[in-house]
Design a protein around this motif. Structure first.
Motif, PDB file in Angstrom:
ATOM      1  N   ILE A  34     -43.700  35.778 -11.042  1.00 41.55           N
ATOM      2  CA  ILE A  34     -43.894  34.723 -12.149  1.00 41.55           C
ATOM      3  C   ILE A  34     -42.953  33.829 -11.934  1.00 41.55           C
ATOM      4  CG2 ILE A  34     -43.521  34.593 -14.504  1.00 41.55           C
ATOM      5  CD1 ILE A  34     -44.644  37.133 -15.068  1.00 41.55           C
ATOM      6  N   ARG A  41     -49.768  27.161 -10.436  1.00 46.57           N
ATOM      7  CA  ARG A  41     -50.702  26.409 -10.933  1.00 46.57           C
ATOM      8  C   ARG A  41     -51.192  25.211 -10.417  1.00 46.57           C
ATOM      9  NH1 ARG A  41     -47.284  25.930 -16.771  1.00 46.57           N
ATOM     10  NH2 ARG A  41     -48.094  27.443 -17.892  1.00 46.57           N
ATOM     11  N   ALA A  44     -53.580  26.255  -7.631  1.00 50.35           N
ATOM     12  CA  ALA A  44     -54.982  26.810  -8.289  1.00 50.35           C
ATOM     13  C   ALA A  44     -55.795  25.582  -8.266  1.00 50.35           C
ATOM     14  CB  ALA A  44     -54.829  27.571  -9.460  1.00 50.35           C
ATOM     15  N   TYR A  48     -59.141  24.925  -6.596  1.00 52.93           N
ATOM     16  CA  TYR A  48     -60.703  24.454  -7.267  1.00 52.93           C
ATOM     17  C   TYR A  48     -61.201  23.091  -6.825  1.00 52.93           C
ATOM     18  CZ  TYR A  48     -60.344  28.282 -10.677  1.00 52.93           C
ATOM     19  OH  TYR A  48     -60.183  29.359 -11.311  1.00 52.93           O
ATOM     20  N   ALA A  52     -63.020  25.984  -4.588  1.00 53.14           N
ATOM     21  CA  ALA A  52     -62.773  27.491  -4.723  1.00 53.14           C
ATOM     22  C   ALA A  52     -63.955  28.029  -5.845  1.00 53.14           C
ATOM     23  CB  ALA A  52     -61.354  27.737  -4.833  1.00 53.14           C
ATOM     24  N   LYS A  53     -64.568  28.997  -6.068  1.00 58.18           N
ATOM     25  CA  LYS A  53     -65.151  29.579  -6.949  1.00 58.18           C
ATOM     26  C   LYS A  53     -64.188  29.979  -8.123  1.00 58.18           C
ATOM     27  CE  LYS A  53     -67.373  33.392  -7.047  1.00 58.18           C
ATOM     28  NZ  LYS A  53     -68.497  34.474  -6.788  1.00 58.18           N
ATOM     29  N   ASN A  54     -63.220  30.896  -7.639  1.00 60.09           N
ATOM     30  CA  ASN A  54     -62.530  31.303  -8.714  1.00 60.09           C
ATOM     31  C   ASN A  54     -60.912  31.685  -8.050  1.00 60.09           C
ATOM     32  OD1 ASN A  54     -61.912  32.398 -11.081  1.00 60.09           O
ATOM     33  ND2 ASN A  54     -63.952  33.975 -10.866  1.00 60.09           N
ATOM     34  N   TRP A  59     -49.794  39.168 -10.595  1.00 58.52           N
ATOM     35  CA  TRP A  59     -48.336  38.535 -10.837  1.00 58.52           C
ATOM     36  C   TRP A  59     -47.412  39.755 -10.957  1.00 58.52           C
ATOM     37  CZ3 TRP A  59     -47.847  33.198 -11.858  1.00 58.52           C
ATOM     38  CH2 TRP A  59     -48.787  32.700 -12.389  1.00 58.52           C
TER      39      TRP A  59
ATOM     40  N   ILE B  34     -48.270  35.021 -19.737  1.00 63.34           N
ATOM     41  CA  ILE B  34     -46.912  34.651 -19.090  1.00 63.34           C
ATOM     42  C   ILE B  34     -45.904  34.352 -20.030  1.00 63.34           C
ATOM     43  CG2 ILE B  34     -45.684  33.624 -17.354  1.00 63.34           C
ATOM     44  CD1 ILE B  34     -48.111  34.018 -15.448  1.00 63.34           C
ATOM     45  N   TRP B  59     -51.151  39.905 -16.321  1.00 64.81           N
ATOM     46  CA  TRP B  59     -50.881  38.768 -17.110  1.00 64.81           C
ATOM     47  C   TRP B  59     -51.933  37.809 -16.976  1.00 64.81           C
ATOM     48  CZ3 TRP B  59     -45.696  38.726 -18.705  1.00 64.81           C
ATOM     49  CH2 TRP B  59     -44.883  39.660 -18.161  1.00 64.81           C
ATOM     50  N   ASP B  61     -52.394  33.314 -17.842  1.00 69.59           N
ATOM     51  CA  ASP B  61     -51.490  31.860 -18.185  1.00 69.59           C
ATOM     52  C   ASP B  61     -52.624  31.003 -18.497  1.00 69.59           C
ATOM     53  OD1 ASP B  61     -49.269  30.047 -17.509  1.00 69.59           O
ATOM     54  OD2 ASP B  61     -50.844  29.244 -16.083  1.00 69.59           O
ATOM     55  N   GLU B  63     -52.605  27.789 -18.725  1.00 75.67           N
ATOM     56  CA  GLU B  63     -52.668  26.431 -18.070  1.00 75.67           C
ATOM     57  C   GLU B  63     -53.571  26.727 -16.674  1.00 75.67           C
ATOM     58  OE1 GLU B  63     -51.324  23.518 -18.645  1.00 75.67           O
ATOM     59  OE2 GLU B  63     -52.358  22.697 -17.106  1.00 75.67           O
ATOM     60  N   LEU B  64     -53.691  27.859 -16.326  1.00 74.28           N
ATOM     61  CA  LEU B  64     -54.597  28.458 -15.131  1.00 74.28           C
ATOM     62  C   LEU B  64     -55.994  28.509 -16.151  1.00 74.28           C
ATOM     63  CD1 LEU B  64     -52.437  31.041 -13.046  1.00 74.28           C
ATOM     64  CD2 LEU B  64     -53.485  28.515 -12.406  1.00 74.28           C
ATOM     65  N   THR B  67     -57.367  24.991 -16.266  1.00 71.04           N
ATOM     66  CA  THR B  67     -57.721  24.455 -15.049  1.00 71.04           C
ATOM     67  C   THR B  67     -58.866  25.033 -14.680  1.00 71.04           C
ATOM     68  OG1 THR B  67     -55.363  24.374 -14.294  1.00 71.04           O
ATOM     69  CG2 THR B  67     -57.053  24.188 -12.669  1.00 71.04           C
ATOM     70  N   LYS B  68     -59.232  26.330 -14.849  1.00 73.88           N
ATOM     71  CA  LYS B  68     -60.460  26.927 -14.430  1.00 73.88           C
ATOM     72  C   LYS B  68     -61.609  26.468 -15.424  1.00 73.88           C
ATOM     73  CE  LYS B  68     -63.065  31.473 -14.375  1.00 73.88           C
ATOM     74  NZ  LYS B  68     -62.820  32.866 -14.094  1.00 73.88           N
ATOM     75  N   LEU B  71     -62.194  22.930 -13.693  1.00 80.35           N
ATOM     76  CA  LEU B  71     -62.590  22.611 -12.328  1.00 80.35           C
ATOM     77  C   LEU B  71     -63.612  23.737 -11.739  1.00 80.35           C
ATOM     78  CD1 LEU B  71     -58.932  21.346 -11.174  1.00 80.35           C
ATOM     79  CD2 LEU B  71     -60.982  19.884 -11.889  1.00 80.35           C
ATOM     80  N   ALA B  72     -63.513  24.800 -12.045  1.00 81.32           N
ATOM     81  CA  ALA B  72     -64.343  25.782 -11.531  1.00 81.32           C
ATOM     82  C   ALA B  72     -65.925  25.493 -11.449  1.00 81.32           C
ATOM     83  CB  ALA B  72     -63.988  27.352 -11.899  1.00 81.32           C
ATOM     84  N   ALA B  76     -68.702  30.685 -11.919  1.00 83.28           N
ATOM     85  CA  ALA B  76     -67.528  31.767 -12.071  1.00 83.28           C
ATOM     86  C   ALA B  76     -67.257  32.168 -13.335  1.00 83.28           C
ATOM     87  CB  ALA B  76     -66.338  30.375 -11.865  1.00 83.28           C
TER      88      ALA B  76
END
Ligand code: ZN
Ligand code: ZN
Ligand code: ZN
Ligand code: ZN
Lengths: 410, 410
Positions: A34, A41, A44, A48, A52-54, A59, B34, B59, B61, B63-64, B67-68, B71-72, B76
Motif C-alpha cells: 500500500i 495510481r 494504472a 489504461y 490496457a483493458k483492466n 495489495w 485503502i 482492498w 482505491d 482514485e483507481l 481512473t478506470k 480510461l478503461a 472492462a
C-alpha cells in the motif's frame, strides 16, 4: 509539477512501456504494498492510456504482515489461498501482464519466528508453483520495479527523518533506473542493446565452465552444453518484448546442476522474505551445498537451503559489471532488485527454463535431464566486487578472461 | 492515547466482537477502501487477539476506480473476476466471517457513464450471486461498518478543511454507533434486546399488510403469510450471533412480491454505486414499479430498475424509529448504512430468505413460490420522516397503529 512528480511519472511510464510493455486489450496485474499507492495510481493511468483493458491490484500492508506474524496461530503459516493462486494462473493463461512493486522494510520480519517465515514461503511457493512456472518460462510479460517504504528508506538512511529518507531513496531509485535521464525509455533501448552484445558474444564463445576468483571465493561452475546466455530484455510467448527487472544490468545463464565445485562468499547482504542474511559462505561439491556458514541470518539460510532438494543447488549464473548507475549511487539497497544488478550473482534454486535450448517447452523432468536445477524457490545472492576475476574455460581447457577487477574483460 | 485513538480501538473491537463476532480458528475477510487503513490494522489486531486464524483483506482505491471509469474500454465493465467470486464462495463455505468497511465518496462516480456503472454492478451481481446468497441466508457471519474517505467527509462538511471534515465524520460515526459510550459492547447488547422486543411483538401480531401515510406517500404493502420479522441481531448456520450492520436500528421482514400498491416518495438521498438518486417517487401496481420520477439521478434509477425482472419489486420492508443516536447527529450521511438506519426504508430487489419461515433452506424457485422476490440486486431506499404514520392491517381488516409521527406506536 515538481521534479519528483515528473520523475515519478517517467518511472511509471518506464514500468508500463519498457517493463511490462503493456499491449492494447491486455489486463495488468499489479502486486504491491500500500505504501506504493502514489506510483500504482500513475502506473494504472499510464496502462489504461496505453490501451490496457483492466488493471487489477493485489495489495499488501507491512503492518498487517507484522501483526500476523506476532498474533496468528501456527497453522496460519502453512496455508496460501488456493483461489488466489488459481486466479493468477487464469490471468496468466489469458495473457495478463504482471508488475510487482518491491519496497519492503528489509527488517520487516526481523523479530518473526524463522520457522513461520519458512513455512509461509514454502506454502506460497507450493501454491504458486504453476503460476511461477509461467513466469520462469516467460509465458507472460512481467516486471519488477520499486517504491520506498518508510522502513526500507530508514534502513538505508538511518540518520535522516522519515520524509527525507524516503525522498533520498526515491532519488537513488530514479538514478539507478535511468529515470532521471532526459528520455528514460530511449536510454533503456540503448542500454538493452549493450547487454545484448555481451549476451551474443558469450553465446558465441560457448564456455564449458566459469572460474570465479575473489577474496573468500574460489568457485568453478560448469555450464550445460545447451546453455543460453540471456540479457535483461525478454520476449513472451506472443513475441512481445518486456524487461523483467528495472533496473537490470545482468547477462545470465543456467548452471549445470552437478557441475558446481568450490566455495563462494557473498559480498552484499541478502534480504530473504524480510530477514537479512549476511557474511555467509557456501561450499559446493558436485553441485550440492555441502557446507555453509553465516555471521547473520544463519537459521534463515539453513531453512532456505532446506526448502526442497533443489534449494541446495545453483539455478542461475549472472554476470554484472561492477560499474553501473546502480553502483554509482554507492548504496547498499538491502533489496535484491538493486543489489543483484550491481553485482555478479548466483541464484539458489530453480533455473530459468529459457536458459537452455528448447527449455521453454520442457517438463520439469526434462529440464532436470538436460542438466539444470528445478525447485520451488529461486533466490539471488550477490558475490561480485571490484576484486573479482572470472575466467571462461573452453571445452579444450583454454582459459580466457571474462571479468577483470569486477568489470567486463571484453 | 487520544480520545480519537481510544474511540477507534473501541470501534474496531465492536466490529470484531459484536459485528462479525469472530470465533477462534476462523478466517476474517475484510473488504475495504485503502483510506480505512488505520481501522483495518486495528480490526486485524483485535481479530487475531480474539483467536482468528487469518485475516484476508481485499482492498480498493477510489482514485483507481475513478481512473478506470475514465480510461478503461467499455468491455472492462462487463467483467468481474470469476476467481475472486469463487474465492469468496470457498471462504464462506469454510466458515470465514466477512467484514465490509464502507466509506465511499458519494459523488465518486458522478461523472462516470451511467451505463458503465450499471454494467459493472450487473457483472458483479452475477458473478457474486452464489456468495451473495450465502450472505442473504446468513450462512456466514457478516457485518458492515464505516470509515470516512476524504470525499465522503467533504460531502457532509463541504466548508471544513479535509482534516477537520474527516475528524467530524469520525465523531458522528462514533456517536451513531454508540462507540462513544463507556462500554459500547454492553450498550449494543442492551440495544439489541430492545430491537428483539419489537420484533417479537410484530411476529405475534401477524399483520396481513402495512399501510404507509406521509407527504408524497400512500402505500400498502402486503406481507407473506409465513413472514418473519427480524432485527439487527442475526445468527449464522453454526449458531453464532452477529450483527450485520453497525449501526442497526431496524426491524424488518419481506414484502409479498405481488402485494405492493400505491406511491412512495424517498426522504433521504440514495447513494447507488457512487451516484446519488434523490427526490424520487415509485408507483407500484400488484408489486411492480409501473411508474417512477426522479429530480436527481433519473438515469441511474432507471438502470437500477432494469437490472433484472426482480429489480422492479420490493424485497425488504424495514421499520426504523425516527429517534436514534443516528438521527441525533442531525446529519444526512449520504451513506445507506447510516441513512437507512435513521429512517423507515424499503429495498428494491431480492428479499432475505430468512424473512419467511423455512426460507433459508429454499431454492430461488421455492422462495418465489412462497411469494417473495428474488433478484441479483438489493438496494435500500429511505422513506421515513417525523410525518410518517404506519397502520398494521390484520387478516380481518382491523387497523392498528404501528408508527405515529415517525416513531414506534407501541
Ligand atoms: Zn539474476
Ligand atoms: Zn534470479
Ligand atoms: Zn434494511
Ligand atoms: Zn436492505
Amino acid at each position: 509539477m515538481t521534479t519528483f512528480q515528473e520523475n515519478l511519472e517517467k518511472y511509471a511510464e518506464l514500468a508500463v512501456k519498457v517493463g511490462v510493455n503493456i499491449q492494447p486489450g491486455q489486463t495488468l496485474v499489479i502486486r504491491t504494498p500500500i505504501s506504493a499507492l502514489e506510483l500504482v495510481r500513475l502506473v494504472a493511468k499510464k496502462a489504461y492510456e496505453a490501451g490496457a483493458k483492466n488493471v487489477h491490484v493485489e495489495w499488501s500492508d507491512e503492518e498487517l504482515t507484522r501483526t500476523k506474524f506476532h498474533l496468528a496461530p501456527d497453522e496460519a503459516f502453512h496455508e496460501y489461498p488456493a483461489w488466489i493462486a488459481k486466479g493468477f494462473e487464469e490471468l496468466a493463461e489469458n495473457g495478463a501482464a504482471f508488475l510487482s512493486i518491491t519496497g519492503q522494510d528489509p527488517d520487516l520480519l526481523k523479530d518473526a519466528d524463522p520457522e513461520r517465515v519458512a513455512n509461509l514461503n514454502k506454502a506460497g511457493g507450493k501454491a504458486l508453483k504453476t503460476f511461477r512456472s509461467y513466469i520462469m518460462a516467460d509465458k507472460v510479460s512481467w516486471s519488477i520495479v520499486a517504491a520506498p517504504s518508510e522502513g526500507w528508506a530508514k534502513k538505508i538512511s538511518p540518520d535522516e527523518s522519515k520524509d527525507r529518507a524516503v525522498e533520498k531513496l526515491w532519488e537513488a531509485i530514479f538514478a539507478a533506473t535511468r529515470t532521471d535521464q532526459a528520455d528514460p525509455v530511449a536510454a533503456w533501448k540503448n542500454h538493452l542493446k549493450t547487454l545484448n552484445e555481451k549476451m551474443n558474444e558469450l553465446n558465441k564463445r560457448r564456455y564449458h565452465a566459469l572460474h570465479y576468483k575473489a577474496p573468500g571465493t574460489d568457485l568453478t561452475i560448469e555450464l550445460p552444453d545447451t546453455h543460453l546466455w540471456v540479457s535483461g530484455g525478454s520476449t513472451n510467448k506472443d513475441g512481445v518484448d518486456f524487461v523483467a527487472n528495472i533496473p537490470t544490468e545482468e547477462v545470465f545463464t543456467a548452471a549445470k546442476k552437478t557441475g558446481v565445485n568450490g566455495t563462494v562468499t557473498n559480498t552484499k547482504p541478502l534480504n530473504y522474505g524480510g530477514t537479512l542474511i549476511d557474511q555467509f559462505t557456501l561450499t559446493f561439491k558436485d553441485g550440492k551445498v555441502v557446507d555453509f556458514t553465516a555471521e547473520q541470518g544463519y537459521e534463515t539460510l539453513k531453512r532456505l537451503l532446506d526448502t526442497d532438494e533443489g534449494a541446495r543447488y545453483i539455478g542461475e549464473v549472472a554476470l554484472v559489471p561492477h560499474q553501473s548507475p546502480i553502483s554509482e549511487t554507492d548504496l547498499i539497497f538491502y533489496n535484491t532488485l538493486f543489489d543483484e544488478n550491481a553485482s555478479n550473482h548466483l541464484a539458489i534454486g530453480t533455473a530459468y527454463a529459457f536458459n537452455i535450448e528448447g527449455g521453454k517447452e520442457m517438463s520439469e523432468e526434462e529440464l532436470e535431464q538436460a542438466g539444470i536445477n528445478t525447485s520451488i524457490t529461486h533466490v539471488d545472492f550477490m558475490i561480485g566486487s571490484s576484486e573479482m576475476d572470472i575466467d571462461g574455460i573452453t571445452k579444450d581447457g583454454k582459459r580466457e578472461p571474462v571479468f577483470r577487477k569486477g568489470n567486463w574483460a571484453f
